[in-house]
Design an enzyme around this catalytic site. Structure first.
Site, mmCIF file in Angstrom:
data_model
loop_
_atom_site.group_PDB
_atom_site.id
_atom_site.type_symbol
_atom_site.label_atom_id
_atom_site.label_comp_id
_atom_site.label_asym_id
_atom_site.label_seq_id
_atom_site.Cartn_x
_atom_site.Cartn_y
_atom_site.Cartn_z
ATOM 1 N N CYS A 1 0.825 -1.192 0.000
ATOM 2 C CA CYS A 1 0.000 0.000 0.000
ATOM 3 C C CYS A 1 0.865 1.249 0.000
ATOM 4 C CB CYS A 1 -0.891 0.016 1.243
ATOM 5 S SG CYS A 1 -1.814 -1.510 1.501
ATOM 6 N N ASP B 1 -2.525 -10.046 7.512
ATOM 7 C CA ASP B 1 -1.283 -9.835 8.243
ATOM 8 C C ASP B 1 -1.319 -8.504 8.984
ATOM 9 O OD1 ASP B 1 -1.206 -8.448 5.817
ATOM 10 O OD2 ASP B 1 0.960 -8.658 5.575
ATOM 11 N N VAL C 1 12.177 -8.117 -19.500
ATOM 12 C CA VAL C 1 12.313 -6.882 -20.255
ATOM 13 C C VAL C 1 13.664 -6.878 -20.953
ATOM 14 C CG1 VAL C 1 13.223 -5.617 -18.258
ATOM 15 C CG2 VAL C 1 12.133 -4.350 -20.119
#
EC number: 6.3.5.4
Length: 625
Positions: free
Chosen positions: A2, A105, A295
């Site tokens: 987050c 968690d 990539v």
């Protein structure tokens, strides 16, 4: 995974909620799945606590929303990261009588703090930056994980404490002084990044890795709770086969617990031994095919896509590839600077950002190989450091300075590594030698570029203070306390989260680090290419061409692009009348660097890259010296 933002304010205003929401939403990319906000007054009514949260839902998608408060209302938490051993901790806490309402968690972190208070952070195997309000104690706990995989920035003003996962929300706070830190400029030129706790903003600091801070009654106190095991562990493993066995067990567990997810996930696969080892281990623990993402570039000498395909084919992964073109690189470059809140240290930042945007269409989390070289001794510098003492004993300083180094510096364009080696080999000061290996320039050259003397004292001497006799372990300690958190792990967090992807890094597991610290130096760098134990552990699992490949690194053809499609851009950024660097940099010296590189006389891509990014940073954040 987050983004968090919050504050302690000495005076509340009606518009506070709107401000908190707007600043938190600057990190929408870190948490596009949801948001939450919480306001609270201290018992004495002197302070307002504000928490903002953006959520990327990976664990307990339905029940893990934040800010999260405990059932009794004593604790409220906002949390960026993952606690990989949360299942084991939950079982231990249930046995102690704790009750849980969710499977997240986040709630485990709250109850762990209830049970063990500040000692709880030492039990977490994970990555985190969190803020927890303890109503009973009237205190705010801010903490960052052991190796600094997750960021936490702080700003203290008069009667105000700000904190967050990124710099932008802090510097956008009304009234915050956005003054440029000129001392950080010198550190940036020497290191190619600003070492913590400093940033380019005087008012904004990093909470250092392995630290927690406690705010109580208007005072903030910071404490170190973690020291890398290399500084505290005496090597005691005598048998190489025992070392390989111990590593295999610890690495397998580190990968397995990082596969805990309620959302789709995969792995970034470069084709090197680090990411290949992770993919091979993931396949052991996955009933479904593993998704992998790679990539590369059209310039074949810079692309590892062929090697990545070898691993994908062997392990049957669902494989996706991305080619980075100069136009897409340029388009995303300003975004990378904005998200990093600083000049972009590594050219590889932008390909990782592009790859993350692509991967986010099918997964929310990936495992990556960051930290392997800094844990296992994989860089050429780790082997070179072991003989530099002998070189300096045999070579008088004046001979090196007046003969050897000038001779090597005059070598042709393509001899950049030899020049770095010569610079480092002659540097007798540990601080400057650690900078020389991966840094932008020498002290003398940095002073010539700035046109003034600069302070070479780092803002935090801890990375140079281990006192270890082993040159290898001294270097690894520096890598784990400065180079990783302030550069590579910062890159991993900011660029992956910019694409709304969580990155998990098994080599940065604290238990695994403790195991590897028990190995003698020769088990790490004793073979060709270093990482001897890792290569032995993978010898029967991965193809020989992968196991025996020398260290390549994630290279971008930026030097060629500077002389080709970016030629006009380089001149506009560095030597035009509109450059913001004009007040900071010695213009004749800068013009000479640009001319020598564009004409192919010397390879100055590292310092030109640093200076262009500094110019982009100044323009992005509208900073005047």
């Amino acid at each position: 995974m987050c983004g968090i933002f919050g504050w302690v304010l000495g005076a509340a205003k009606d518009e506070d909620r709107e401000t908190l929401i707007s600043l938190t939403d600057l990190m929408f990319h870190r948490g596009p799945d949801g948001s939450g906000y919480w306001f609270h007054r201290t018992l004495d009514e002197r302070f307002q606590i504000g928490f903002g949260h953006r959520r990327l839902s990976i664990i307990d998608i339905g029940g893990g929303a934040q800010p999260m408060s405990s059932e009794d209302g004593r604790f409220t938490l906002i949390f960026n990261g993952e606690i990989y051993n949360y299942i084991e901790l939950r079982q231990e806490l249930v046995a102690l009588g704790h009750r849980f309402r969710t499977n997240s968690d986040t709630e485990v972190l709250i109850e762990a703090y209830r049970a063990w208070q500040l000692d709880a952070v030492r039990r977490f195997r994970g990555m985190f930056g969190f803020a927890l309000w303890d109503e009973a104690e009237q205190r705010l706990i801010l903490a960052r994980d052991a190796f600094g995989k997750k960021p936490l920035f702080l700003a203290e003003l008069k009667g105000i404490l700000l904190f967050g996962s990124e710099i932008e929300p802090l510097v956008q706070f009304p009234g915050l002084n956005r003054a440029f830190d000129s001392e950080a400029l010198g550190q940036y030129l020497l290191n190619r990044y600003v070492p913590g706790p400093s940033t380019f903003f005087h008012a904004v600091k990093k909470l250092q890795p392995g630290h927690y801070a406690v705010w109580q009654n208007g005072t903030l106190k910071t404490t170190r709770y973690f020291t890398p095991p290399f500084a505290t562990t005496v090597p005691d493993i005598k048998s190489f086969s025992d070392a390989v066995g111990l590593f295999e067990g610890a690495f397998d567990e580190a990968v397995r617990i990082r596969m805990r997810s309620d959302a789709p996930f995969g792995a970034y696969l470069s084709g090197g031994i680090d990411s290949s080892a992770i993919v091979a281990t993931m396949v052991k623990h996955s009933a479904a095919p593993v998704r992998t993402f790679s990539v590369g570039f059209r310039e074949k000498e810079y692309s590892e896509l062929d090697h990545a395909r070898v691993i994908s084919d062997q392990f049957g992964t669902i494989h996706s590839e991305l080619f980075v073109e100069p136009d897409s690189f340029m388009k995303h470059w300003p975004t990378a600077v904005l998200r990093r809140g600083a000049p972009v240290s590594e050219t590889s930042d932008i390909p990782i950002l592009l790859l993350s945007e692509m991967a986010s269409s099918s997964v929310k989390m990936v495992l990556t190989g960051e930290g392997s070289d800094e844990l296992m001794g994989g860089y050429p510098k780790h082997r070179a450091e072991q003989w530099i003492g002998l070189y300096q004993w045999l070579m008088p300083p004046l001979v090196h300075e007046r003969l050897i180094y000038p001779l090597v510096r005059s070598l042709p364009y393509g001899m950049r590594r030899a020049k770095v080696l010569a610079l480092a080999a002659g540097e007798r000061d540990l601080v400057n030698r650690m900078r020389a290996w991966f840094g932008g320039t020498s002290v003398a050259e940095a002073e010539a570029i700035l046109g003034r003397p600069l302070s070479t004292t780092p803002p935090d001497v801890y990375p140079y203070s281990s006192g270890l006799k082993s040159s290898l372990r001294r270097t690894l300690f520096f890598d784990q306390t400065s180079w990783l958190p302030d550069d590579l792990l910062e890159r991993g967090d900011r660029m992956m989260m910019a694409g709304s992807i969580e990155g998990r890094m098994p080599f940065m597991d604290t238990i695994l680090a403790g195991v590897v610290a028990r190995f003698p130096d020769e088990f790490l760098t004793g073979g060709k290419g270093g990482k001897t134990v890792l290569r032995a552990a993978m010898d029967k699992i991965l193809p020989a061409e992968i196991v025996r490949r020398k260290k390549v690194g994630f290279r971008v053809p930026i030097g060629e692009w500077f002389r080709g499609p970016y030629r006009d851009f380089v001149q506009d950024m560095l030597v035009s009348e509109t450059t913001s660097l004009a007040q900071m940099i010695n213009a004749p010296k800068l013009r000479r660097l640009v001319t020598e590189h564009l004409n192919g006389q010397q390879n100055h891509e590292k310092i030109l890259w640093s200076l262009i990014n500094l110019e982009l940073f100044l323009r992005t954040f509208k900073i005047a010296n």
